[in-house]
Design a protein around this motif. Structure first.
Motif, PDB file in Angstrom:
ATOM      1  N   GLY A  34       3.745   9.579 -28.064  1.00 33.68           N
ATOM      2  CA  GLY A  34       4.992   9.934 -27.403  1.00 33.68           C
ATOM      3  C   GLY A  34       4.761  11.101 -26.460  1.00 33.68           C
ATOM      4  N   PHE A  35       5.802  11.508 -25.780  1.00 33.07           N
ATOM      5  CA  PHE A  35       5.656  12.630 -24.858  1.00 33.07           C
ATOM      6  C   PHE A  35       6.976  13.365 -24.690  1.00 33.07           C
ATOM      7  CE2 PHE A  35       6.751   9.085 -21.940  1.00 33.07           C
ATOM      8  CZ  PHE A  35       7.848   9.637 -21.302  1.00 33.07           C
ATOM      9  N   ARG A  36       6.869  14.566 -24.206  1.00 27.47           N
ATOM     10  CA  ARG A  36       8.008  15.364 -23.756  1.00 27.47           C
ATOM     11  C   ARG A  36       7.675  15.893 -22.368  1.00 27.47           C
ATOM     12  NH1 ARG A  36       7.160  17.505 -28.990  1.00 27.47           N
ATOM     13  NH2 ARG A  36       8.645  16.702 -30.544  1.00 27.47           N
ATOM     14  N   ALA A  37       8.639  15.826 -21.476  1.00 29.86           N
ATOM     15  CA  ALA A  37       8.429  16.300 -20.105  1.00 29.86           C
ATOM     16  C   ALA A  37       9.679  17.016 -19.631  1.00 29.86           C
ATOM     17  CB  ALA A  37       8.095  15.134 -19.177  1.00 29.86           C
ATOM     18  N   ASN A  38       9.485  18.187 -19.047  1.00 29.44           N
ATOM     19  CA  ASN A  38      10.602  18.982 -18.532  1.00 29.44           C
ATOM     20  C   ASN A  38      10.232  19.584 -17.189  1.00 29.44           C
ATOM     21  OD1 ASN A  38      10.729  19.301 -21.713  1.00 29.44           O
ATOM     22  ND2 ASN A  38      12.808  19.550 -20.940  1.00 29.44           N
ATOM     23  N   ILE A  39      11.162  19.512 -16.249  1.00 30.98           N
ATOM     24  CA  ILE A  39      11.053  20.243 -14.989  1.00 30.98           C
ATOM     25  C   ILE A  39      12.225  21.208 -14.946  1.00 30.98           C
ATOM     26  CG2 ILE A  39      11.060  20.082 -12.472  1.00 30.98           C
ATOM     27  CD1 ILE A  39       9.911  17.292 -12.722  1.00 30.98           C
ATOM     28  N   ASP A  40      11.923  22.494 -15.031  1.00 32.32           N
ATOM     29  CA  ASP A  40      12.955  23.533 -15.141  1.00 32.32           C
ATOM     30  C   ASP A  40      12.813  24.530 -14.004  1.00 32.32           C
ATOM     31  OD1 ASP A  40      13.987  22.572 -17.671  1.00 32.32           O
ATOM     32  OD2 ASP A  40      12.178  23.404 -18.593  1.00 32.32           O
ATOM     33  N   TYR A  41      13.958  25.050 -13.577  1.00 33.66           N
ATOM     34  CA  TYR A  41      14.002  26.099 -12.571  1.00 33.66           C
ATOM     35  C   TYR A  41      14.887  27.245 -13.069  1.00 33.66           C
ATOM     36  CZ  TYR A  41      12.026  22.595  -9.441  1.00 33.66           C
ATOM     37  OH  TYR A  41      11.220  21.643  -8.873  1.00 33.66           O
ATOM     38  N   SER A  42      14.549  28.458 -12.650  1.00 31.60           N
ATOM     39  CA  SER A  42      15.335  29.622 -13.055  1.00 31.60           C
ATOM     40  C   SER A  42      15.267  30.697 -11.981  1.00 31.60           C
ATOM     41  CB  SER A  42      14.821  30.195 -14.388  1.00 31.60           C
ATOM     42  OG  SER A  42      13.492  30.670 -14.246  1.00 31.60           O
ATOM     43  N   VAL A  43      16.296  31.523 -11.957  1.00 33.89           N
ATOM     44  CA  VAL A  43      16.351  32.707 -11.088  1.00 33.89           C
ATOM     45  C   VAL A  43      16.357  33.930 -11.996  1.00 33.89           C
ATOM     46  CG1 VAL A  43      17.655  33.952  -9.329  1.00 33.89           C
ATOM     47  CG2 VAL A  43      17.609  31.445  -9.316  1.00 33.89           C
ATOM     48  N   SER A  44      15.505  34.908 -11.688  1.00 35.75           N
ATOM     49  CA  SER A  44      15.355  36.080 -12.562  1.00 35.75           C
ATOM     50  C   SER A  44      15.461  37.363 -11.761  1.00 35.75           C
ATOM     51  CB  SER A  44      14.003  36.044 -13.300  1.00 35.75           C
ATOM     52  OG  SER A  44      13.851  34.851 -14.033  1.00 35.75           O
ATOM     53  N   ALA A  45      15.837  38.413 -12.480  1.00 37.30           N
ATOM     54  CA  ALA A  45      15.809  39.776 -11.938  1.00 37.30           C
ATOM     55  C   ALA A  45      14.995  40.630 -12.898  1.00 37.30           C
ATOM     56  CB  ALA A  45      17.221  40.335 -11.792  1.00 37.30           C
ATOM     57  N   VAL A  46      14.072  41.402 -12.352  1.00 32.17           N
ATOM     58  CA  VAL A  46      13.197  42.252 -13.162  1.00 32.17           C
ATOM     59  C   VAL A  46      13.346  43.685 -12.690  1.00 32.17           C
ATOM     60  CG1 VAL A  46      10.843  42.708 -13.906  1.00 32.17           C
ATOM     61  CG2 VAL A  46      11.571  40.350 -13.485  1.00 32.17           C
ATOM     62  N   VAL A  47      13.705  44.560 -13.621  1.00 32.53           N
ATOM     63  CA  VAL A  47      13.851  45.987 -13.334  1.00 32.53           C
ATOM     64  C   VAL A  47      12.720  46.730 -14.029  1.00 32.53           C
ATOM     65  CG1 VAL A  47      15.317  48.017 -13.620  1.00 32.53           C
ATOM     66  CG2 VAL A  47      16.347  45.795 -13.098  1.00 32.53           C
ATOM     67  N   ILE A  48      11.903  47.448 -13.268  1.00 33.47           N
ATOM     68  CA  ILE A  48      10.778  48.204 -13.819  1.00 33.47           C
ATOM     69  C   ILE A  48      11.226  49.620 -14.098  1.00 33.47           C
ATOM     70  CG2 ILE A  48       8.397  48.943 -13.462  1.00 33.47           C
ATOM     71  CD1 ILE A  48       8.798  45.919 -13.696  1.00 33.47           C
ATOM     72  N   LYS A  49      11.090  50.014 -15.362  1.00 28.59           N
ATOM     73  CA  LYS A  49      11.494  51.342 -15.808  1.00 28.59           C
ATOM     74  C   LYS A  49      10.389  51.874 -16.718  1.00 28.59           C
ATOM     75  CE  LYS A  49      15.805  53.636 -17.061  1.00 28.59           C
ATOM     76  NZ  LYS A  49      17.196  53.452 -17.503  1.00 28.59           N
ATOM     77  N   PRO A  50       9.386  52.560 -16.158  1.00 32.55           N
ATOM     78  CA  PRO A  50       8.191  52.926 -16.933  1.00 32.55           C
ATOM     79  C   PRO A  50       8.487  53.714 -18.197  1.00 32.55           C
ATOM     80  CG  PRO A  50       7.824  53.287 -14.596  1.00 32.55           C
ATOM     81  CD  PRO A  50       9.276  52.980 -14.757  1.00 32.55           C
ATOM     82  N   ASN A  51       9.457  54.603 -18.160  1.00 28.53           N
ATOM     83  CA  ASN A  51       9.721  55.413 -19.349  1.00 28.53           C
ATOM     84  C   ASN A  51      10.247  54.582 -20.504  1.00 28.53           C
ATOM     85  OD1 ASN A  51      12.075  54.958 -17.887  1.00 28.53           O
ATOM     86  ND2 ASN A  51      13.118  56.711 -18.840  1.00 28.53           N
ATOM     87  N   VAL A  52      10.805  53.417 -20.189  1.00 28.59           N
ATOM     88  CA  VAL A  52      11.245  52.510 -21.248  1.00 28.59           C
ATOM     89  C   VAL A  52      10.090  51.629 -21.693  1.00 28.59           C
ATOM     90  CG1 VAL A  52      12.759  50.561 -21.778  1.00 28.59           C
ATOM     91  CG2 VAL A  52      13.644  52.536 -20.533  1.00 28.59           C
ATOM     92  N   GLN A  53       9.288  51.157 -20.752  1.00 34.63           N
ATOM     93  CA  GLN A  53       8.185  50.267 -21.105  1.00 34.63           C
ATOM     94  C   GLN A  53       7.158  50.965 -21.993  1.00 34.63           C
ATOM     95  OE1 GLN A  53       6.585  48.534 -17.568  1.00 34.63           O
ATOM     96  NE2 GLN A  53       8.184  46.981 -17.464  1.00 34.63           N
TER      97      GLN A  53
END
Length: 442
Positions: free
Chosen positions: A170-189
């Motif tokens: 058997g098989f599973r196949a997915n084509i997915d799309y997403s929009v992301s926002a990334v905020v870099i905050k070194p003191n938190v990371q």
């Protein structure tokens, strides 16, 4: 002239009235032309996704008010806003679009992941010389790419899609799309291991649907007519004929020839039935022996259809791209997504003609495509299968014709058409014959 000499006007009948206006054509109507600027306007809908701690929000705008997910078409502009509650210590903010094809073989355990698109934009970077704070709201606009590369070939970016085949293999196949926002905050990371902070608290992702719109380049041609002098349908260059033969099993009898006529382009809208014409040819004795198996139900079998024409969709997954003993190791499933209805169109001693339409399932919204070991292909399949092959005067008949499905119907004014025309591989189950290209629009 006095008022008394003016002619009288009869009162209009009370049962006549103007038809009610609707912005969208009803089932029995179709739109002849459309000026998008004069069309009805609806308030655009916004989709909002917040991070777990509420520190970052992603807002996508310009969506249809009836949409359940953000939907984008060919080469669309993805517009939105990144909103930040606490801007202290932020060094950069980025927005991006990602697309992924995931393939998995259930039995063999093989997997494959392909990046289909990656479009990104740096919205803000801290200027160490000025030390200005990060804005609390940042707008962005990202363009969806129209193609992706796999190996040495370029393909149109495939639509959002999901398919699976139960069982082993058997098989599973997915084509997915997403929009992301990334905020870099070194003191938190730096405190990722702490239970008070998590790295993903400063990144938020929203799934979106990618549904490129397509339409046929020409309309459905004028209907064919059956003629006794021609012994079948009068052929025109706008209809293409495909033939197959059912071999006779009786000594001295003649074979049965089936001729299937389809619009020459073989590109059809998923929301409209597919017209076809079908004729059978043989001598009088063999044709009479075939009549119990004809498409229109007869007296001998009022409920059973021995002759059928179906729209079949083949979904194929090839994770390993390997060949074992001359055979590829791909896995596939075939589903019926449309069924034909027949009408008797004429006949003679040596021919019988039928016309009809194939009605496509309401759940079908996109056409075929190919993407990195994953393909979806559509074909019309004509079959004549008697219940008892041993007693049947003919062997089984089968004819496969590849077609393409478009999301929208042909439009005379061509509004909304784009310049991009992608190169598709033929959506064929058993034929390599090329098909014309689809016309793309946003």
């Amino acid at each position: 002239m006095s008022a008394a000499s003016l002619p009288g006007y009869p009162a209009p009948p009370t049962h006549l009235h103007s038809p009610a206006y609707t912005a969208v054509p009803r089932v029995h109507e179709h739109r002849l032309a459309l000026n998008a600027r004069l069309g009805p306007t609806r308030p655009p809908r916004e989709f909002v996704k917040r991070a777990r701690n509420g520190g970052v929000s992603l807002r996508l705008v310009g969506q249809d008010d009836r949409a359940t997910l953000p939907v984008y078409g060919l080469g669309a502009s993805v517009q939105g806003t990144v909103e930040i509650n606490k801007t202290d210590g932020i060094t950069s903010v980025e927005a991006l679009i990602e697309g992924t094809l995931r393939l998995e073989e259930v039995a063999e355990g093989g997997t494959a992941n392909h990046k289909l698109c990656l479009s990104k934009s740096m919205l803000w970077v801290k200027d160490r010389t000025r030390d200005a704070p990060c804005p609390s709201s940042l707008r962005f606009s990202l363009l969806l790419p129209t193609t992706f590369s796999h190996g040495d070939k370029t393909h149109p970016l495939p639509p959002s899609f999901e398919a699976h085949l139960s069982g082993l293999p058997g098989f599973r196949a997915n084509i997915d799309y997403s929009v992301s926002a990334v905020v870099i905050k070194p003191n938190v990371q730096s405190l990722v291991k702490s239970t008070l902070f998590r790295k993903d608290d400063w990144a938020v992702s929203m799934p979106v649907m990618y549904l490129p719109r397509t339409r046929p380049s020409v309309p459905i041609p004028a209907p064919l007519t059956a003629s006794a002098s021609c012994g079948g349908f009068v052929e025109t260059p706008y209809w293409k004929m495909f033939s197959s033969t059912a071999k006779t099993k009786r000594r001295g009898a003649h074979d049965l020839v089936a001729k299937l006529y389809l619009p020459a382009t073989r590109i059809f809208c998923v929301r409209q039935p597919i017209p076809f014409y079908l004729s059978f040819h043989s001598n009088a004795a063999s044709l009479a022996a075939f009549l119990p198996f004809a498409p229109v139900a007869g007296l001998l079998s009022p409920k059973r259809q021995f002759t059928r024409i179906q729209l079949m969709r083949q979904t194929t997954v090839d994770v390993r791209n390997a060949v074992v003993l001359g055979t590829k190791t791909d896995i596939w499933r075939v589903d019926c997504i449309g069924e034909g209805a027949f009408r008797h169109a004429g006949g003679g001693p040596e021919w019988a003609a039928f016309s009809g339409e194939i009605f496509i399932g309401d759940h079908i919204t996109i056409g075929g495509f190919r993407a990195g070991g994953f393909s979806v292909r559509d074909s019309l399949v004509l079959t004549m299968t008697p219940t008892e092959l041993v007693k049947s005067p003919f062997k089984e008949l089968r004819l496969v014709v590849p077609i393409r499905l478009a999301t929208d119907p042909w439009n005379e004014d061509g509004s909304g058409l784009g310049a991009y025309r992608g190169a598709y591989d033929p959506p064929s189950m058993s034929s390599s014959e090329e098909l014309p290209e689809l016309r793309y629009h946003g």
